[in-house]
Motif scaffolding. Structure first.
Motif, short mmCIF file in Angstrom:
data_model
loop_
_atom_site.label_atom_id
_atom_site.label_comp_id
_atom_site.label_asym_id
_atom_site.label_seq_id
_atom_site.Cartn_x
_atom_site.Cartn_y
_atom_site.Cartn_z
N GLU A 1 -2.90 -9.87 -10.86
CA GLU A 1 -3.75 -11.07 -10.87
C GLU A 1 -2.87 -12.27 -11.26
O GLU A 1 -2.39 -12.38 -12.41
CB GLU A 1 -4.95 -10.97 -11.82
CG GLU A 1 -6.06 -10.07 -11.32
CD GLU A 1 -6.74 -10.60 -10.04
OE1 GLU A 1 -6.97 -11.79 -9.91
OE2 GLU A 1 -7.00 -9.76 -9.16
N ALA A 2 -2.72 -13.16 -10.28
CA ALA A 2 -1.82 -14.31 -10.46
C ALA A 2 -2.20 -15.17 -11.67
O ALA A 2 -1.32 -15.69 -12.37
CB ALA A 2 -1.82 -15.16 -9.19
N HIS B 1 0.82 -1.23 0.00
CA HIS B 1 0.00 0.00 0.00
C HIS B 1 0.85 1.27 0.00
O HIS B 1 0.33 2.35 0.27
CB HIS B 1 -0.97 -0.02 1.19
CG HIS B 1 -1.96 -1.15 1.09
ND1 HIS B 1 -3.14 -1.07 0.37
CD2 HIS B 1 -1.89 -2.43 1.55
CE1 HIS B 1 -3.77 -2.22 0.43
NE2 HIS B 1 -3.03 -3.07 1.13
N THR C 1 -0.90 -8.20 -4.25
CA THR C 1 0.19 -8.92 -4.88
C THR C 1 -0.32 -10.30 -5.29
O THR C 1 -1.33 -10.75 -4.74
CB THR C 1 1.34 -9.12 -3.86
OG1 THR C 1 0.80 -9.80 -2.71
CG2 THR C 1 1.97 -7.81 -3.45
N1 LIG Z 1 -7.16 -12.11 -7.15
C1 LIG Z 1 -5.82 -11.75 -6.77
C2 LIG Z 1 -5.72 -11.85 -5.26
C3 LIG Z 1 -4.52 -11.11 -4.75
C4 LIG Z 1 -4.50 -11.06 -3.25
O1 LIG Z 1 -5.54 -11.18 -2.56
N2 LIG Z 1 -3.28 -10.89 -2.74
C5 LIG Z 1 -3.08 -10.79 -1.33
C6 LIG Z 1 -2.08 -11.84 -0.86
S1 LIG Z 1 -2.64 -13.48 -1.18
C7 LIG Z 1 -2.47 -9.43 -1.01
O2 LIG Z 1 -1.59 -8.97 -1.68
N3 LIG Z 1 -2.98 -8.76 0.04
C8 LIG Z 1 -2.44 -7.51 0.48
C9 LIG Z 1 -3.44 -6.66 1.17
O3 LIG Z 1 -4.64 -7.02 1.17
O4 LIG Z 1 -3.03 -5.67 1.72
C10 LIG Z 1 -4.80 -12.70 -7.44
O5 LIG Z 1 -5.19 -13.82 -7.77
O6 LIG Z 1 -3.66 -12.29 -7.67
#
Ligand SMILES: N[C@@H](CCC(=O)N[C@@H](CS)C(=O)NCC(=O)O)C(=O)O
Length: 222
Positions: free
Chosen positions: A66-67, A41, A54
């Motif tokens: 998006e992974a 952020h 991420t």
């Molecule tokens: N749909 C996204 C999901 C990404 C996601 O939720 N990433 C999480 C980690 S698994 C993240 O970076 N969270 C950081 C936050 O919410 O601050 C993908 O598939 O890349």
């Protein structure tokens, strides 16, 4: 120029990309983003992904978040069969990947927020939210369980990106207590992936190390 992937080893989404890259033999440089410190952020990171999420891929001027999209990009670059061996398989792989994003992983992410992230922040889980999530997860898991009754993989007879996407919520299963163990074919499929796909087992070790180190440093045990 090496392809950079920004992410945290403790993230199941980063794990999907790290696993696919390892299987395909694509060299990536891991740029660490400490999610527990809120590093996704910062103003610099939000220029890469304004959602503050991420993983993010950076390949020269190309930036992809998006992974699943990242994995498709890497697989096309590598000419990998992880996208499916035939045109029909490829559409099936995409079908399951899209389904996984909308109907499957989203509930696992919210369960992680309730049961893991919330606990780290000293918040009790909300039973009405958890019950709604578990209901949706069980409905989806029962379809997967039936699908996997006669199959070794989600599509065709080899591992594809569909397996990697759908297996992701197992990354945190011992912390979220997602009810997957109630579904024997689903559970057996995941165990088989861990036994037969070394990259999937390696990235789980990395993820567990990262999570366990962070959680025990913060006095949280599961
Ligand atoms: N749909 C996204 C999901 C990404 C996601 O939720 N990433 C999480 C980690 S698994 C993240 O970076 N969270 C950081 C936050 O919410 O601050 C993908 O598939 O890349």
């Amino acid at each position: 120029m090496t392809i950079q992937i920004h992410g945290d080893l403790g993230s199941g989404s980063f794990r999907r990309v790290a696993t696919a890259a390892k299987i395909m033999g694509v060299d990536i440089e891991h740029i660490n983003v400490d999610l527990f410190k809120g590093e996704s952020h910062t103003p610099a990171f939000l220029k890469l992904n304004p959602h503050g999420l991420t993983p993010v891929l950076q390949d020269g001027d190309t930036i992809i978040w998006e992974a699943s999209a990242i994995n498709i990009y890497l697989a096309e670059k590598a000419g990998s069969a992880l996208l499916g061996k035939s045109a029909n398989d490829r559409y099936q792989v995409l079908q399951w990947m899209f389904w996984s994003g909308e109907q499957w992983r989203v509930f696992a992410t919210l369960l992680f927020n309730e049961r893991v992230a919330g606990r780290v922040m000293g918040q009790a889980e909300d039973p009405s939210i958890v019950n709604l999530l578990l209901k949706n997860m069980r409905a989806a898991a029962s379809v997967l369980d039936a699908h996997l009754a006669s199959r070794r993989f989600i599509v065709g007879d080899e591992l594809t990106l569909a397996d990697i996407d759908i297996a992701a919520p197992f990354s945190q299963v011992f912390r979220t207590k997602a009810p997957f163990v109630e579904f024997p074919n689903l559970w057996a499929w995941q165990e088989r992936l861990l036994e037969t796909v070394p990259a999937w087992a390696d990235t789980r070790r990395d993820l567990d190390d990262r999570m366990d180190t962070f959680l025990s440093a913060n006095g949280v045990t599961f």
